[in-house]
Write a protein that holds these residues in place. Sequence first.
Motif, mmCIF file in Angstrom:
data_model
loop_
_atom_site.group_PDB
_atom_site.id
_atom_site.type_symbol
_atom_site.label_atom_id
_atom_site.label_comp_id
_atom_site.label_asym_id
_atom_site.label_seq_id
_atom_site.Cartn_x
_atom_site.Cartn_y
_atom_site.Cartn_z
ATOM 1 N N UNK A 77 2.726 10.712 -5.179
ATOM 2 C CA UNK A 77 3.053 9.454 -5.851
ATOM 3 C C UNK A 77 3.350 8.414 -4.790
ATOM 4 N N UNK A 78 2.635 7.306 -4.859
ATOM 5 C CA UNK A 78 2.953 6.147 -4.029
ATOM 6 C C UNK A 78 3.770 5.173 -4.874
ATOM 7 N N UNK A 79 4.900 4.739 -4.357
ATOM 8 C CA UNK A 79 5.697 3.714 -5.029
ATOM 9 C C UNK A 79 5.607 2.428 -4.225
ATOM 10 N N UNK A 80 5.217 1.338 -4.897
ATOM 11 C CA UNK A 80 5.089 0.043 -4.239
ATOM 12 C C UNK A 80 6.115 -0.921 -4.829
ATOM 13 N N UNK A 128 2.596 3.867 -8.432
ATOM 14 C CA UNK A 128 3.577 3.176 -9.263
ATOM 15 C C UNK A 128 3.814 1.789 -8.678
ATOM 16 N N UNK A 129 3.368 0.779 -9.389
ATOM 17 C CA UNK A 129 3.645 -0.597 -8.978
ATOM 18 C C UNK A 129 4.946 -1.002 -9.649
ATOM 19 N N UNK A 130 6.008 -1.131 -8.859
ATOM 20 C CA UNK A 130 7.327 -1.422 -9.418
ATOM 21 C C UNK A 130 7.583 -2.920 -9.274
ATOM 22 N N UNK A 131 7.412 -3.629 -10.371
ATOM 23 C CA UNK A 131 7.659 -5.073 -10.393
ATOM 24 C C UNK A 131 9.165 -5.297 -10.524
ATOM 25 N N UNK A 147 10.988 4.180 -8.663
ATOM 26 C CA UNK A 147 9.823 4.965 -8.278
ATOM 27 C C UNK A 147 10.142 6.452 -8.228
ATOM 28 N N UNK A 148 11.272 6.811 -7.621
ATOM 29 C CA UNK A 148 11.652 8.226 -7.540
ATOM 30 C C UNK A 148 11.895 8.815 -8.921
ATOM 31 N N UNK A 207 6.818 5.759 -0.145
ATOM 32 C CA UNK A 207 7.016 4.332 -0.408
ATOM 33 C C UNK A 207 6.098 3.545 0.509
ATOM 34 N N UNK A 208 5.391 2.578 -0.065
ATOM 35 C CA UNK A 208 4.537 1.676 0.713
ATOM 36 C C UNK A 208 4.899 0.255 0.303
ATOM 37 N N UNK A 209 5.387 -0.531 1.234
ATOM 38 C CA UNK A 209 5.744 -1.907 0.909
ATOM 39 C C UNK A 209 4.497 -2.707 0.572
ATOM 40 N N UNK A 210 4.668 -3.689 -0.291
ATOM 41 C CA UNK A 210 3.520 -4.376 -0.881
ATOM 42 C C UNK A 210 2.732 -5.225 0.107
ATOM 43 N N UNK A 211 3.312 -5.530 1.274
ATOM 44 C CA UNK A 211 2.556 -6.279 2.284
ATOM 45 C C UNK A 211 2.023 -5.371 3.390
ATOM 46 N N UNK A 212 2.156 -4.067 3.223
ATOM 47 C CA UNK A 212 1.626 -3.108 4.182
ATOM 48 C C UNK A 212 0.440 -2.358 3.569
#
Length: 365
Positions: free
Chosen positions: A27-30, A59-62, A102-103, A113-118
């Motif tokens: 799972x990638x959480x952004x 998972x795109x966490x807005x 996300x978790x 976890x992948x930050x949205x600008x990376x």
Amino acid sequence: METAETDRALIDDAQAPDQRASQPTITYAIPCFNSAAYMDKCIESLLATAGGKDDIEILIVDDGSAKDDTAEKADAWEASHPGIVRALHKPNGGHGSAVNMGMRNARGVYFKVVDSDDWLDKAAMEPIMAYLRSQRELQDETDMVIGNYVYEKVHENQRTVMHYRNVFPEGRRFTWEECGHFSQSQYLLMHSVIYRTEMLRGIGLTLPEHCFYVDNIFVYVPLPHVRSLYYLDVDMYRYFIGREDQSVNESVMMGRIDQQLRVTRTMIDAVQLPSDVPVHKLERYMENYLSMMMCICSIFLRMIDTDEAEDKREDIWLYLKEHNPDVYRRVRRSVLNASTNLPTELGRRLGITGYRLAQRIFKFN
């Protein structure tokens, strides 16, 4: 130790074979907060790691975005990639709050976890994904998988690779006892680690809300619970540096110094060194990491250069002394902190000069 192993066995037994078979590998959480301008590149890079398979989850966490169309973009990605991308919407709570969501919602065997600008490098992720998939057949999956990360200073057209080839054996499973020595500029960051999801849940990891720099807690607190590791010398994570509002921007860090102090206190409280850490090599690494955090607090408070900042610098050192006097003595006497906490105005200037020199040598910020 026995309790942790028992809990893990219960988790494994509770998962029916068909349930494990349908579980995503990762799972990638952004965490996304007003990220519309750059989130697409991140998401596209994560989709590419699947390599034509459908065993990843994004998972795109807005996090309460309101200034742009981040929420709408998240929903559009979910609609175009059903079963793989999920859009999660929540009130604004900060980076840690988004990671927590996300978790809680992750279904993958592994969590990153992948930050949205990376972004992640497709070629580097191929052998990593192959290893993660191989773990699905086991009942004792590796707890932490590690790759390199790259500082991408786009506006300067520079990149700096942060590797661990001198620290970890490559291409095989190992333990902390088999690790080498971390150099002064080498630290495990959120960028370089992939954790086993149930390990994170098992220790009850929860990050502070409305606070930056919680990635330090995320990568530090679980380490004593990691029993097995795997490292590949590939440039996995691309860490973008250059936006004016970025949390690692120097002026931004000074403005958010209270949050840096909060994170450092949380780390002091969360792991009692050395009693909570069974392996000496890991204990020394974690002490050095804490020393680095104390140095960051000290140097930015000295840059602020007010009476209030000086009081805060003294307070954070007193906090460490009261909570762990032995670690306080060693950390305060370290070369890093001895040089950045010299008394008098001349000492302050010398400390800042040393920090600037380290910036140029190690290419951070």
